[in-house]
Design a protein around this motif. Structure first.
Motif, PDB file in Angstrom:
ATOM      1  N   ARG A   1      33.348  -7.689 -43.342  1.00 21.09           N
ATOM      2  CA  ARG A   1      33.615  -6.247 -43.344  1.00 21.09           C
ATOM      3  C   ARG A   1      32.879  -5.497 -44.444  1.00 21.09           C
ATOM      4  N   TRP A   2      32.697  -6.143 -45.592  1.00 17.71           N
ATOM      5  CA  TRP A   2      32.068  -5.422 -46.698  1.00 17.71           C
ATOM      6  C   TRP A   2      30.719  -6.025 -47.111  1.00 17.71           C
ATOM      7  N   GLY A   3      30.212  -6.921 -46.268  1.00 18.70           N
ATOM      8  CA  GLY A   3      28.882  -7.454 -46.543  1.00 18.70           C
ATOM      9  C   GLY A   3      28.921  -8.849 -47.159  1.00 18.70           C
ATOM     10  N   ALA A   4      27.885  -9.612 -46.915  1.00 19.37           N
ATOM     11  CA  ALA A   4      27.818 -10.993 -47.413  1.00 19.37           C
ATOM     12  C   ALA A   4      27.979 -11.002 -48.930  1.00 19.37           C
ATOM     13  N   GLY A   5      28.700 -11.993 -49.410  1.00 23.28           N
ATOM     14  CA  GLY A   5      28.866 -12.147 -50.848  1.00 23.28           C
ATOM     15  C   GLY A   5      29.962 -11.286 -51.444  1.00 23.28           C
ATOM     16  N   PHE A   6      30.687 -10.524 -50.613  1.00 23.66           N
ATOM     17  CA  PHE A   6      31.711  -9.621 -51.140  1.00 23.66           C
ATOM     18  C   PHE A   6      32.822 -10.395 -51.852  1.00 23.66           C
ATOM     19  N   GLU A   7      33.238 -11.506 -51.214  1.00 23.73           N
ATOM     20  CA  GLU A   7      34.313 -12.311 -51.797  1.00 23.73           C
ATOM     21  C   GLU A   7      33.922 -12.802 -53.201  1.00 23.73           C
ATOM     22  N   ASP A   8      32.690 -13.273 -53.320  1.00 23.47           N
ATOM     23  CA  ASP A   8      32.234 -13.760 -54.625  1.00 23.47           C
ATOM     24  C   ASP A   8      32.209 -12.637 -55.649  1.00 23.47           C
ATOM     25  N   ARG A   9      31.818 -11.444 -55.179  1.00 28.36           N
ATOM     26  CA  ARG A   9      31.745 -10.312 -56.120  1.00 28.36           C
ATOM     27  C   ARG A   9      33.140  -9.916 -56.597  1.00 28.36           C
ATOM     28  N   VAL A  10      34.117  -9.932 -55.662  1.00 33.32           N
ATOM     29  CA  VAL A  10      35.496  -9.601 -56.074  1.00 33.32           C
ATOM     30  C   VAL A  10      35.949 -10.586 -57.148  1.00 33.32           C
ATOM     31  N   LYS A  11      35.659 -11.854 -56.885  1.00 35.16           N
ATOM     32  CA  LYS A  11      36.067 -12.894 -57.837  1.00 35.16           C
ATOM     33  C   LYS A  11      35.421 -12.666 -59.213  1.00 35.16           C
ATOM     34  N   GLU A  12      34.131 -12.395 -59.167  1.00 38.74           N
ATOM     35  CA  GLU A  12      33.388 -12.201 -60.406  1.00 38.74           C
ATOM     36  C   GLU A  12      33.932 -11.012 -61.191  1.00 38.74           C
ATOM     37  N   VAL A  13      34.205  -9.921 -60.453  1.00 41.81           N
ATOM     38  CA  VAL A  13      34.706  -8.712 -61.094  1.00 41.81           C
ATOM     39  C   VAL A  13      36.074  -8.972 -61.731  1.00 41.81           C
ATOM     40  N   LEU A  14      36.911  -9.747 -61.035  1.00 48.02           N
ATOM     41  CA  LEU A  14      38.235 -10.070 -61.597  1.00 48.02           C
ATOM     42  C   LEU A  14      38.095 -10.930 -62.858  1.00 48.02           C
ATOM     43  N   LEU A  15      37.200 -11.915 -62.779  1.00 48.71           N
ATOM     44  CA  LEU A  15      37.033 -12.807 -63.925  1.00 48.71           C
ATOM     45  C   LEU A  15      36.427 -12.082 -65.121  1.00 48.71           C
ATOM     46  N   ASN A  16      35.701 -11.008 -64.832  1.00 46.80           N
ATOM     47  CA  ASN A  16      35.046 -10.274 -65.916  1.00 46.80           C
ATOM     48  C   ASN A  16      35.885  -9.117 -66.449  1.00 46.80           C
ATOM     49  N   MET A  17      37.126  -9.048 -66.027  1.00 47.90           N
ATOM     50  CA  MET A  17      37.986  -7.982 -66.531  1.00 47.90           C
ATOM     51  C   MET A  17      38.201  -8.194 -68.029  1.00 47.90           C
ATOM     52  N   ARG A  18      37.744  -7.243 -68.832  1.00 48.64           N
ATOM     53  CA  ARG A  18      37.853  -7.422 -70.280  1.00 48.64           C
ATOM     54  C   ARG A  18      38.719  -6.349 -70.939  1.00 48.64           C
ATOM     55  N   ASP A  19      38.959  -5.283 -70.201  1.00 48.53           N
ATOM     56  CA  ASP A  19      39.719  -4.155 -70.740  1.00 48.53           C
ATOM     57  C   ASP A  19      41.090  -4.621 -71.242  1.00 48.53           C
ATOM     58  N   LYS A  20      41.296  -4.500 -72.553  1.00 50.74           N
ATOM     59  CA  LYS A  20      42.528  -4.994 -73.178  1.00 50.74           C
ATOM     60  C   LYS A  20      43.772  -4.352 -72.555  1.00 50.74           C
ATOM     61  N   ASP A  21      43.704  -3.030 -72.341  1.00 51.56           N
ATOM     62  CA  ASP A  21      44.836  -2.300 -71.769  1.00 51.56           C
ATOM     63  C   ASP A  21      45.219  -2.868 -70.416  1.00 51.56           C
ATOM     64  N   LEU A  22      44.183  -3.047 -69.618  1.00 55.14           N
ATOM     65  CA  LEU A  22      44.386  -3.520 -68.248  1.00 55.14           C
ATOM     66  C   LEU A  22      45.012  -4.915 -68.258  1.00 55.14           C
ATOM     67  N   LEU A  23      44.443  -5.793 -69.078  1.00 55.75           N
ATOM     68  CA  LEU A  23      44.933  -7.166 -69.139  1.00 55.75           C
ATOM     69  C   LEU A  23      46.346  -7.226 -69.697  1.00 55.75           C
ATOM     70  N   SER A  24      46.606  -6.399 -70.718  1.00 54.68           N
ATOM     71  CA  SER A  24      47.928  -6.490 -71.334  1.00 54.68           C
ATOM     72  C   SER A  24      49.004  -5.889 -70.429  1.00 54.68           C
ATOM     73  N   SER A  25      48.582  -5.091 -69.452  1.00 52.95           N
ATOM     74  CA  SER A  25      49.590  -4.543 -68.548  1.00 52.95           C
ATOM     75  C   SER A  25      50.116  -5.621 -67.602  1.00 52.95           C
ATOM     76  N   PHE A  26      49.384  -6.744 -67.464  1.00 47.36           N
ATOM     77  CA  PHE A  26      49.852  -7.777 -66.512  1.00 47.36           C
ATOM     78  C   PHE A  26      51.059  -8.575 -66.993  1.00 47.36           C
ATOM     79  N   PRO A  27      51.284  -9.054 -68.108  1.00 53.38           N
ATOM     80  CA  PRO A  27      50.366  -9.179 -69.230  1.00 53.38           C
ATOM     81  C   PRO A  27      49.686 -10.548 -69.190  1.00 53.38           C
ATOM     82  N   ARG A  28      48.345 -10.533 -69.220  1.00 53.36           N
ATOM     83  CA  ARG A  28      47.576 -11.775 -69.228  1.00 53.36           C
ATOM     84  C   ARG A  28      46.448 -11.609 -70.246  1.00 53.36           C
TER      85      ARG A  28
END
Lengths: 518, 297
Positions: free
Chosen positions: B245-272
């Motif tokens: 639906r969103w083009g080849a490699g989309f799944e890998d990109r989602v994964k990469e983007v999640l793994l690269n989440m560095r924003d402290k605020d965002l991470l601490s809201s999980f909190p992870r």
């Protein structure tokens, strides 16, 4: 109870009244036995911290905490309007063929399933779409309306019909001789249904539809009691002012606008609907297996047997115990509540306070009442009993209070307690029982949504099956719940017929609706 | 008002219902095809979840270059149903809900978990009136008490505590305790044990720590009496059909983007502290436990 039984001898000698008292006495005895069987205890240590926060919230409502409060309000009304209209129109047509056994049975089955369960079923098939909410209201309401409309037709005056000349067409006979007799009742009853529809619509928020219940549940779960109180006040005002904004002449406009206000949702995929109907709800032992193979059927029978003995049976017992106690609790509370809004007992300002009290008690969702009591008394059947009795007692008290206003008294009538015990209650008693027996199956359906208290009613087991994504088990238990409701419904009809109570409700509906239409 | 023409009213009613339905249907199927939708299990306070996941939606949308939307749901089962029905394509599941969802949707994958989710814990908490004290061994003294789980579908609030109760007390919770309740979520478990409505409860350790920090817990009334051994929990699970639906490699990109989440605020809201790679097989222990206590057939 002493009031119930303190009916004068003169009345007791009349056959109908004595059988009414006998029936009441029997129900009280059944409830006492149930009370003995029920798990009732009080076991908390520090409820006051939380209760204090709740009270603080009640006196400091915060209307600005939820941005979506306006849209939730609009959606609550929109879902109720579309759902109830669809239900009422279908019910009207079904009422014309209600004498057919299959129609009667189908109506009885659809209305025996709580709106929340319908919503959960459609959620599996359609997802979080407006159609889920509309159908969850429209289906059970069609069943209820079909029944009440057909009873209205049955009990209508036949004199106009007899005056119709021979050879008149069916259509013109219907429109000129049948319908005018019952039209007022139908309009008024449907108006009353809209109020119920608003409550249903709000409650559907608990499973995810964007109505008031959605935000109410969140705020309540989070302990943001100022938000809770703002949402509840909004809801009380909506219900209390219904007679000012719900007018027949505006209805067309509302109905045209409502569908646009329901909001969007996810895609509806036919594949999901089909999968639900042909795979998910098929009992696990039969799913995808050879139906001609007898061993699969043996597996199915042992599956069904386990379901019956482990879940359905204990569920049925808990459901009946809770229902019977709550029914009698409702009876006592409605007798206590109705004078609060009766012209016979209170002045104008007293009645205003009474009305406010009854609106609050009957419009606060039972689960919130139950949860407050859970904090106070700890887990047992007690919070559920009190919550159900209060909620339903306020509804019947409201109807009885209205009816009591229509009673004409002699100029030399008694006052106060004597008026209550010797005149008003005896004269209202038939209506009172009729309301209670109508409410019986409703109370039973409501026991279903109090599973959170760990009371293992049928609803608790349905909820567990849904949480485990075992839809076959959920449907099996929902079917059993429906059958139990159908059983209570026909028992209630039997008792009402024996006591000749059905006619009185019709009289009532005329009265209550006149009061509504003012 | 009663005199109003019956036919007029009825036809108005029909007309509007007809129009209504024909309008509601297209409304209910908007341009969903190009919006990447995700959800999360409602394991704690919803406004906090909404805040957190709307930020995540913004982040994902920005990094992926597609429109991303979060929809809140009211139950674990509703989250699984939405995933199964392809109304969401990505979900933040717990261990158990993730296992369930992946078994229902072939081709779906666990792609990322929180750093802490490799070794998640459940805390057993008790009201002070019980006299139960913290101990390294399973507190057998909880037998016969009034006990509450969290949600019925929760890993940390139901699955793991039930497993350890059965292991150590040799009985089902129903037989082991005087009464068993399901509070609905972890925040409520804490609230109800704190008020003494329930004597003992099982709670997600991350939610406990969060609420403790927020000052919502009075430790003189409710305290930790036991910590479970660690187990794998929360993870991001994605449907198998997203590349189409969103083009080849989309799944890998989602994964990469999640793994690269560095924003402290965002991470601490999980909190992870961060997200790390995960796979379906990481959750085999959860599946085994769920089968052992018959929550999954």
């Amino acid at each position: 109870m002493s009031k119930l039984l303190s009916i004068p001898d003169a009345l007791l000698n009349r056959p109908q009244n004595s059988s009414m008292v006998g029936t009441s006495f029997m129900f009280v005895c059944v409830a006492l036995v149930c009370l003995y069987l029920a798990d009732i205890s009080i076991s908390t240590y520090d409820p006051w911290l939380e209760i204090h926060r709740m009270m603080l919230g009640v006196i400091t409502p915060d209307f600005f905490a939820i941005d979506a409060i306006g849209s939730a309000l609009v959606k609550t009304v929109a879902f109720a309007l579309v759902g109830v209209s669809l239900g009422a129109v279908s019910g009207f047509f079904l009422a014309q063929v209600y004498h057919l056994r299959t129609v009667r049975l189908a109506c009885s089955l659809v209305r025996s399933v709580h709106e929340l369960f319908w919503a959960l079923i459609f959620l599996q098939m359609l997802g979080l779409t407006p159609l889920t909410g509309i159908l969850a209201i429209a289906l059970p309401y069609a069943g209820i309306c079909a029944k009440v409309y057909s009873e209205t037709f049955e009990e209508a005056e036949a004199s106009a019909l007899q005056a119709v000349p021979l050879g008149s067409g069916i259509v013109s006979t219907f429109f000129y001789a049948r319908l005018p007799e019952v039209w007022v009742h139908i309009v008024n009853y449907t108006g009353y249904r809209f109020e119920c529809g608003l409550r249903s619509s709000a409650v559907l928020g608990f499973v995810g539809l964007p109505t008031l219940g959605f935000y109410l549940e969140s705020a309540f779960n989070e302990g943001n009691y100022s938000e809770v109180s703002a949402l509840l006040i909004t809801f009380y005002v909506l219900i209390a002012t219904i007679r000012y904004w719900l007018r027949l002449k505006f209805l067309g406009v509302y109905l045209i606008a409502a569908p646009f206000l329901l909001g969007g949702g996810a895609d509806i995929k036919l594949g999901n609907v089909m999968r639900f109907l042909t795979v998910d709800i098929v009992p696990a032992p039969l799913r995808g297996s050879d139906l001609l193979d007898a061993s699969n059927w043996m597996k199915f029978f042992s599956w069904a047997q386990n379901m019956l003995t482990d879940q359905a049976l204990p569920g049925i017992i808990a459901t009946i115990v809770l229902t019977q106690i709550a029914l009698v609790g409702t009876a006592f509370l409605s007798l206590a509540f109705f004078p609060l809004i009766s012209e016979k007992f209170l002045g104008k300002y007293g009645r205003m306070v009474g009305h406010l009290f009854l609106v609050i008690v009957r419009s606060t969702p039972e689960f919130i009442l139950a949860y407050v009591f859970l904090h106070l008394w700890g887990p047992s059947m007690l919070p559920a009993i009190i919550a159900l009795s209060l909620h339903n007692g306020a509804i019947i008290g409201h109807l009885m209070g209205r009816y009591s206003n229509e009673i004409r008294l002699r100029p030399d009538h008694a006052n106060g307690v004597n008026l209550y015990g010797y005149e008003i209650v005896p004269r209202l008693y038939g209506q009172f029982l009729a309301f209670l027996f109508y409410r019986w199956e409703v109370i039973m359906r409501e026991t279903a949504i109090l599973g959170i208290l760990g009371i293992a009613t049928l609803g608790f087991y349905v909820d567990s099956a849904l949480a485990d994504i075992r839809l076959d088990r959920a449907m099996f238990l929902i079917a059993i719940t429906a059958l139990l409701n159908v059983g209570i419904d026909s028992l209630s009809r039997h008792i009402r017929q024996r006591l000749r109570l059905s006619r009185t409700v019709q009289n009532h509906s005329r009265v209550s609706t006149q009061a509504d239409g003012k | 008002m009663i005199k109003m023409n019956f036919l007029k009213i009825t036809s108005a009613l029909f007309l509007s219902i007809g129009i209504g339905l024909s309008v509601a249907t297209p409304l209910s199927s908007p341009k969903a095809s190009d919006t990447f939708v995700f959800t999360a299990i409602p394991d704690e306070d919803e406004s906090r979840l909404r805040q957190r996941f709307n930020k995540v939606a913004d982040y994902l949308g920005q990094k992926l270059g597609v429109s991303v939307k979060y929809i809140p749901v009211k139950s674990y089962a509703a989250a699984v149903a939405a995933f199964r029905n392809d109304q969401v394509q990505l979900a933040w599941f717990g261990g158990l809900s993730g296992v369930r969802a992946r078994s229902l949707v072939s081709g779906s994958k666990a792609i990322a978990q929180g750093f802490e989710d490799k070794a998640f814990e459940t805390y057993f908490i008790a009201h002070s009136s019980t006299g139960l004290k913290s101990s390294p061994a399973f507190p057998k003294g909880i037998a016969g008490k009034v006990f509450t789980f969290g949600s019925k579908g929760s890993t940390s609030g139901r699955l793991m505590p039930e497993f350890h109760i059965r292991e150590n007390l040799g009985k089902s919770p129903h037989d082991a305790f005087k009464k068993v309740g399901f509070s609905g979520n972890h925040s409520k478990t804490i609230q109800l044990v704190q008020s003494g409505a329930y004597q003992v409860g099982a709670v997600n350790f991350k939610v406990w720590e969060n609420e403790l920090k927020a000052g919502k817990i009075d430790t003189s009334k409710v305290s930790i009496i036991w910590k479970t051994p660690p187990y794998p929990d929360y993870q991001w699970t994605i449907r198998g059909n997203v590349d189409g639906r969103w083009g080849a490699g989309f799944e890998d990109r989602v994964k990469e983007v999640l793994l690269n989440m560095r924003d402290k605020d965002l991470l601490s809201s999980f909190p992870r502290s961060s997200f790390i790679s995960a796979s379906n097989s990481d959750y085999q222990p959860i599946l085994d436990v769920a089968k052992a206590i018959k929550l999954i057939d």
